[in-house]
Design an enzyme around this catalytic site. Structure first.
Site, mmCIF file in Angstrom:
data_model
loop_
_atom_site.group_PDB
_atom_site.id
_atom_site.type_symbol
_atom_site.label_atom_id
_atom_site.label_comp_id
_atom_site.label_asym_id
_atom_site.label_seq_id
_atom_site.Cartn_x
_atom_site.Cartn_y
_atom_site.Cartn_z
ATOM 1 N N SER A 55 33.523 27.184 34.991
ATOM 2 C CA SER A 55 33.056 27.535 33.647
ATOM 3 C C SER A 55 33.308 26.423 32.642
ATOM 4 O O SER A 55 34.302 25.692 32.739
ATOM 5 C CB SER A 55 33.755 28.807 33.161
ATOM 6 O OG SER A 55 33.605 29.835 34.093
ATOM 7 N N SER A 70 41.703 29.565 35.971
ATOM 8 C CA SER A 70 42.872 30.376 36.365
ATOM 9 C C SER A 70 43.886 29.496 37.084
ATOM 10 O O SER A 70 43.495 28.677 37.927
ATOM 11 C CB SER A 70 42.448 31.507 37.309
ATOM 12 O OG SER A 70 41.613 32.404 36.640
ATOM 13 N N GLU A 107 35.248 34.932 46.658
ATOM 14 C CA GLU A 107 35.959 35.273 45.421
ATOM 15 C C GLU A 107 35.779 36.752 45.109
ATOM 16 O O GLU A 107 36.741 37.465 44.845
ATOM 17 C CB GLU A 107 35.423 34.408 44.275
ATOM 18 C CG GLU A 107 36.000 34.819 42.924
ATOM 19 C CD GLU A 107 35.651 33.859 41.806
ATOM 20 O OE1 GLU A 107 35.040 32.816 42.068
ATOM 21 O OE2 GLU A 107 36.010 34.170 40.654
ATOM 22 N N GLN A 117 40.095 26.535 40.108
ATOM 23 C CA GLN A 117 38.645 26.513 40.306
ATOM 24 C C GLN A 117 37.990 26.211 38.970
ATOM 25 O O GLN A 117 38.030 27.031 38.054
ATOM 26 C CB GLN A 117 38.201 27.888 40.808
ATOM 27 C CG GLN A 117 36.710 28.100 40.890
ATOM 28 C CD GLN A 117 36.375 29.581 40.926
ATOM 29 O OE1 GLN A 117 37.209 30.438 40.631
ATOM 30 N NE2 GLN A 117 35.149 29.895 41.285
ATOM 31 N N GLU A 125 27.573 42.752 33.715
ATOM 32 C CA GLU A 125 26.128 42.742 33.414
ATOM 33 C C GLU A 125 25.409 41.792 34.376
ATOM 34 O O GLU A 125 24.357 42.115 34.935
ATOM 35 C CB GLU A 125 25.864 42.281 31.966
ATOM 36 C CG GLU A 125 26.288 43.262 30.884
ATOM 37 C CD GLU A 125 27.778 43.193 30.581
ATOM 38 O OE1 GLU A 125 28.476 42.316 31.141
ATOM 39 O OE2 GLU A 125 28.256 44.014 29.777
ATOM 40 N N SER A 164 30.339 38.309 34.921
ATOM 41 C CA SER A 164 30.452 39.580 34.186
ATOM 42 C C SER A 164 29.723 40.717 34.916
ATOM 43 O O SER A 164 28.826 40.480 35.741
ATOM 44 C CB SER A 164 29.867 39.413 32.778
ATOM 45 O OG SER A 164 28.466 39.393 32.843
HETATM 46 C C1 LIG Z 1 40.869 36.033 32.954
HETATM 47 C C2 LIG Z 1 39.753 35.089 33.282
HETATM 48 C C3 LIG Z 1 39.888 34.215 34.353
HETATM 49 C C4 LIG Z 1 38.881 33.294 34.634
HETATM 50 N N1 LIG Z 1 39.068 32.390 35.645
HETATM 51 C C5 LIG Z 1 38.130 31.428 35.844
HETATM 52 C C6 LIG Z 1 38.363 30.382 36.788
HETATM 53 O O1 LIG Z 1 39.399 30.337 37.471
HETATM 54 N N2 LIG Z 1 37.429 29.415 36.934
HETATM 55 C C7 LIG Z 1 36.266 29.424 36.210
HETATM 56 O O2 LIG Z 1 35.455 28.531 36.402
HETATM 57 N N3 LIG Z 1 36.024 30.393 35.296
HETATM 58 C C8 LIG Z 1 36.923 31.389 35.093
HETATM 59 N N4 LIG Z 1 36.706 32.358 34.155
HETATM 60 C C9 LIG Z 1 35.484 32.314 33.365
HETATM 61 C C10 LIG Z 1 34.474 33.401 33.731
HETATM 62 O O3 LIG Z 1 33.859 33.108 34.962
HETATM 63 C C11 LIG Z 1 33.466 33.491 32.578
HETATM 64 O O4 LIG Z 1 34.177 34.011 31.460
HETATM 65 C C12 LIG Z 1 32.306 34.375 32.900
HETATM 66 O O5 LIG Z 1 31.472 33.778 33.868
HETATM 67 C C13 LIG Z 1 31.455 34.675 31.641
HETATM 68 O O6 LIG Z 1 31.132 33.484 30.985
HETATM 69 P P1 LIG Z 1 31.415 33.293 29.436
HETATM 70 O O7 LIG Z 1 32.844 33.594 29.168
HETATM 71 O O8 LIG Z 1 30.884 31.974 29.032
HETATM 72 O O9 LIG Z 1 30.601 34.452 28.715
HETATM 73 P P2 LIG Z 1 29.061 34.447 28.403
HETATM 74 O O10 LIG Z 1 28.301 33.908 29.562
HETATM 75 O O11 LIG Z 1 28.844 33.811 27.080
HETATM 76 O O12 LIG Z 1 28.762 35.996 28.308
HETATM 77 C C14 LIG Z 1 29.120 36.741 27.155
HETATM 78 C C15 LIG Z 1 28.549 38.150 27.303
HETATM 79 O O13 LIG Z 1 27.118 38.089 27.418
HETATM 80 C C16 LIG Z 1 26.697 38.739 28.609
HETATM 81 N N5 LIG Z 1 25.586 37.996 29.207
HETATM 82 C C17 LIG Z 1 25.484 36.651 29.337
HETATM 83 N N6 LIG Z 1 24.344 36.338 29.985
HETATM 84 C C18 LIG Z 1 23.739 37.505 30.291
HETATM 85 C C19 LIG Z 1 22.527 37.849 30.960
HETATM 86 N N7 LIG Z 1 21.721 36.919 31.467
HETATM 87 N N8 LIG Z 1 22.212 39.165 31.073
HETATM 88 C C20 LIG Z 1 23.029 40.129 30.580
HETATM 89 N N9 LIG Z 1 24.205 39.857 29.918
HETATM 90 C C21 LIG Z 1 24.537 38.575 29.791
HETATM 91 C C22 LIG Z 1 27.891 38.728 29.537
HETATM 92 O O14 LIG Z 1 27.835 39.797 30.436
HETATM 93 C C23 LIG Z 1 29.053 38.859 28.564
HETATM 94 O O15 LIG Z 1 29.267 40.215 28.267
HETATM 95 C C24 LIG Z 1 37.691 33.291 33.867
HETATM 96 C C25 LIG Z 1 37.537 34.206 32.806
HETATM 97 C C26 LIG Z 1 38.557 35.092 32.512
HETATM 98 C C27 LIG Z 1 38.365 36.023 31.354
#
Ligand SMILES: Cc1cc2nc3c(=O)[nH]c(=O)nc-3n(C[C@H](O)[C@H](O)[C@H](O)COP(=O)(O)OP(=O)(O)OC[C@H]3O[C@@H](n4cnc5c(N)ncnc54)[C@H](O)[C@@H]3O)c2cc1C
Length: 395
Positions: free
Chosen positions: A137, A169, A252, A134, A376, A374
């Site tokens: 991100s 993933s 999901e 999928q 949050e 996340s």
């Molecule tokens: C093990 C793992 C598997 C994954 N698998 C997939 C997958 O198969 N496909 C896919 O597409 N993605 C996948 N992801 C990605 C995942 O969906 C993202 O990591 C997640 O959506 C957070 O995005 P980011 O990492 O860019 O963090 P960010 O968006 O940069 O967030 C960083 C921090 O800021 C906080 N934050 C951000 N915006 C806000 C807000 N508006 N209000 C409050 N807090 C906020 C978040 O809660 C977090 O703590 C995976 C991630 C992990 C760790």
């Protein structure tokens, strides 16, 4: 379409009959023993062994085909059959095959919005012959998914896809990808998105596995360099990507929560047995802590039962699935913190395979509050879309 003679046609309407027969089969088929209690040396080996388990289940009575429509290679039934499968596998000491996680995430949405694609490809997925990733991100678009920049432009009877995805993933081994792309202007945010399925072996796709702290590498970053994709691989209409993504996310969040609770209920009893097998008395407060984590898992399961029944009834769960996701993260991290604390120095130093497994799972569980959205962000979804709370203003 089943391809198998020994299937039972009453199970789609007889959940209890399915559960009992499945339980008997899992306890009595000697071919399944090799999948029990295995500890894998690499992610690739784990996923491909899990795919073999899917193949074995499908090939001996179609056990993991119930819960999926016949048009896509299933045997009929609904989400409750899938829930029973995950519970019974776990109860029998067998893994919930990892490809089932992305199957639950992707297959309902693709079936709803592009049935021709699941009719073509899902039969092989259900039988462990292929699995999908999928790709939502991106480096600058995680929580703020509507900011994504991977583009798809229409050229005649195909699309040309360019950009980069991150944290996919199973991306390191998947054969097909479901990709959220921008077909509108940069400013169009969620209105200018579309969903498309493409083959990993298409020219212009580069997959780079990401090494995780747990030692796993099932995640990948994936680059698309003018990848040509047939236009009929679009999932839904052009510009309908956000609607497809929202439909997908409820599965999901809800079905992953169910699977995780199925596994956690087994893992907590395995932890109890492991801790009591160690020399010396269990740490102080062990009984109370195990009880507290058990209650968190059962709470998750109670909520999840309600959600899965709603999905099975064809209801839209939508933003309410964020409750399941928040409870899941708390239960998963609670269980793994419990293992770390109860195993004490063994958790850090032991080379026993079962302790190594707890160590790897503890690392992975750190991501439970991030992956799939996340905690949050889930709480904000609940505040805005379920509870209708007024916005808080920055001071
Ligand atoms: C093990 C793992 C598997 C994954 N698998 C997939 C997958 O198969 N496909 C896919 O597409 N993605 C996948 N992801 C990605 C995942 O969906 C993202 O990591 C997640 O959506 C957070 O995005 P980011 O990492 O860019 O963090 P960010 O968006 O940069 O967030 C960083 C921090 O800021 C906080 N934050 C951000 N915006 C806000 C807000 N508006 N209000 C409050 N807090 C906020 C978040 O809660 C977090 O703590 C995976 C991630 C992990 C760790």
């Amino acid at each position: 379409m089943t391809g198998y003679a020994l299937v039972e046609t009453s199970y789609p309407s007889d959940l209890e009959g399915y559960r009992l027969a499945l339980r008997r089969h899992l306890a009595s088929d000697p071919h399944l023993d090799r999948f029990r209690g295995r500890h894998h040396v690499s992610t690739e080996e784990r996923i491909s062994t899990d795919a073999e388990l899917m193949s074995a289940l499908a090939g001996t009575g179609g056990w993991n085909l119930y819960g999926w429509p016949q048009q896509i290679g299933g045997l009929g039934g609904d989400e409750r059959h899938r829930g029973i499968l995950y519970d019974e596998l776990s109860r029998a000491g067998l893994p919930v095959p990892e490809p089932h996680l992305l199957l639950e995430t992707l297959c309902p949405a693709v079936t709803r919005f592009a049935p021709h694609l699941t009719e073509r490809y899902a039969p092989a997925y259900l039988r462990g012959k292929e699995w999908w990733g999928q790709c939502f991100s991106e480096p600058e678009a995680g929580s703020d998914l509507a900011a994504l920049r991977t583009r798809a432009r229409r050229e005649g009877d195909h699309y040309v896809v360019s950009g980069q995805k991150l944290w996919t993933s199973h991306g390191a081994t998947a054969t097909r990808l479901v990709v959220l792309v921008r077909t509108g202007t940069t400013e169009s945010r969620h209105r200018g998105l579309s969903m498309i399925m493409l083959d990993v072996d298409s020219p212009g796709v580069t997959v780079r596995p990401i090494a995780l702290a747990s030692g796993d590498n099932e995640l990948a970053e994936i680059f698309f360099d003018d990848v040509v994709v047939p236009a009929d691989h679009l999932i839904g209409e052009e510009g309908q990507g956000w609607t497809v993504a929202m439909f997908l996310l409820q599965y999901e969040r809800a079905m992953y929560a169910w699977q995780s609770a199925s596994v956690a209920l087994r893992r907590i009893t395995e932890l109890r047995d492991l801790v009591t097998s160690l020399p010396g008395p269990p740490p102080d407060g062990a009984r109370r802590r195990i009880g507290a984590v058990y209650v968190d898992i059962v709470t998750l399961r109670a909520r999840s039962s309600h959600t899965v029944r709603r999905l099975a009834a064809g209801e839209t769960v939508g933003p309410e699935a964020s409750v399941d996701k928040v409870l899941l993260a708390a239960a998963e991290q609670g269980l793994n913190d419990l293992a770390r604390d109860l195993l004490g120095p063994h958790f850090l130093l032991s080379n026993r395979p079962e302790v190594q497994a707890w160590r790897a799972e503890w690392w992975y569980s750190r991501s439970a509050t991030i992956l799939g959205g996340s905690s949050e962000v889930q709480r904000t979804i609940l505040a805005d879309h379920v509870l209708g709370l007024p916005k808080e203003h920055q001071r």
